[in-house]
Motif scaffolding. Structure first.
Motif, PDB file in Angstrom:
ATOM      1  N   SER A  36       0.830  -1.199   0.000  1.00  0.00           N
ATOM      2  CA  SER A  36       0.000   0.000   0.000  1.00  0.00           C
ATOM      3  C   SER A  36       0.870   1.257   0.000  1.00  0.00           C
ATOM      4  O   SER A  36       0.586   2.220  -0.733  1.00  0.00           O
ATOM      5  N   LEU A  37       1.921   1.248   0.806  1.00  0.00           N
ATOM      6  CA  LEU A  37       2.837   2.401   0.833  1.00  0.00           C
ATOM      7  C   LEU A  37       3.517   2.591  -0.523  1.00  0.00           C
ATOM      8  O   LEU A  37       3.644   3.722  -1.021  1.00  0.00           O
ATOM      9  N   THR A  39       2.369   1.617  -3.457  1.00  0.00           N
ATOM     10  CA  THR A  39       1.346   2.077  -4.405  1.00  0.00           C
ATOM     11  C   THR A  39       1.100   3.573  -4.254  1.00  0.00           C
ATOM     12  O   THR A  39       1.035   4.305  -5.251  1.00  0.00           O
ATOM     13  N   THR A  40       0.973   4.032  -3.038  1.00  0.00           N
ATOM     14  CA  THR A  40       0.754   5.452  -2.778  1.00  0.00           C
ATOM     15  C   THR A  40       1.907   6.288  -3.317  1.00  0.00           C
ATOM     16  O   THR A  40       1.691   7.332  -3.951  1.00  0.00           O
ATOM     17  N   THR A  41       3.113   5.814  -3.095  1.00  0.00           N
ATOM     18  CA  THR A  41       4.295   6.541  -3.569  1.00  0.00           C
ATOM     19  C   THR A  41       4.362   6.561  -5.094  1.00  0.00           C
ATOM     20  O   THR A  41       4.640   7.597  -5.701  1.00  0.00           O
ATOM     21  N   LYS A  43       1.942   6.264  -7.271  1.00  0.00           N
ATOM     22  CA  LYS A  43       0.865   7.048  -7.881  1.00  0.00           C
ATOM     23  C   LYS A  43       1.227   8.522  -7.965  1.00  0.00           C
ATOM     24  O   LYS A  43       0.746   9.237  -8.849  1.00  0.00           O
ATOM     25  N   GLU A  72      -0.311  -3.382  -7.681  1.00  0.00           N
ATOM     26  CA  GLU A  72      -1.735  -3.409  -7.323  1.00  0.00           C
ATOM     27  C   GLU A  72      -2.306  -4.818  -7.432  1.00  0.00           C
ATOM     28  O   GLU A  72      -3.112  -5.238  -6.596  1.00  0.00           O
TER      29      GLU A  72
END
Length: 126
Positions: A36-37, A39-41, A43, A72
């Motif tokens: 999740s971290l 993916t956030t970075t 994006k 993802e």
């Protein structure tokens, strides 16, 4: 009829299996958080920017636009695995509850152990 020792050994095996399931769930939750971290970075970055990903012990360089869908998808797979392990854990807990009630097992530190000390029930102490 199973002996008292066999009953206790079986119960302890069930508890060990439960513990292994809980450990695996915790491990996968950690991996899910890490993904999740990432993916956030990713994006927040430009799709053409190059990034590195460790795949099977090999560091691979790819653009963000290629890596993001892979990460993802991995997150989705991990989420499904967590769901399956949670279902197995619930099933194992039900199985243990049935086993405890069937053999009247009193687990140390539980309310069932306290009730047996009052003389209400007799059974195997695990």
């Amino acid at each position: 009829m199973a002996t008292e020792q066999q009953i206790v050994e079986q119960y302890n095996r069930m508890r060990q299996e439960q513990s292994q399931l809980m450990s695996r769930i915790a491990q996968l939750d950690g991996e899910l958080h890490e993904h999740s971290l990432v993916t956030t970075t990713l994006k927040a970055m430009e799709p053409t920017r190059r990034c590195h990903r460790l795949v099977g012990g090999v560091l691979i360089e790819k653009p963000v636009k290629d890596v993001l869908p892979e990460v993802e998808q991995a997150m989705e797979n991990i989420g499904q695995a967590v769901k399956q392990f949670n279902e197995q854990l619930i099933k194992k807990e039900r199985e243990m509850e049935q086993y405890v009630s069937q053999y009247k097992i009193n687990v140390k530190g539980s309310s069932a152990a306290a009730s047996s000390q009052q003389g209400e029930a007799r059974g195997v102490l695990a």
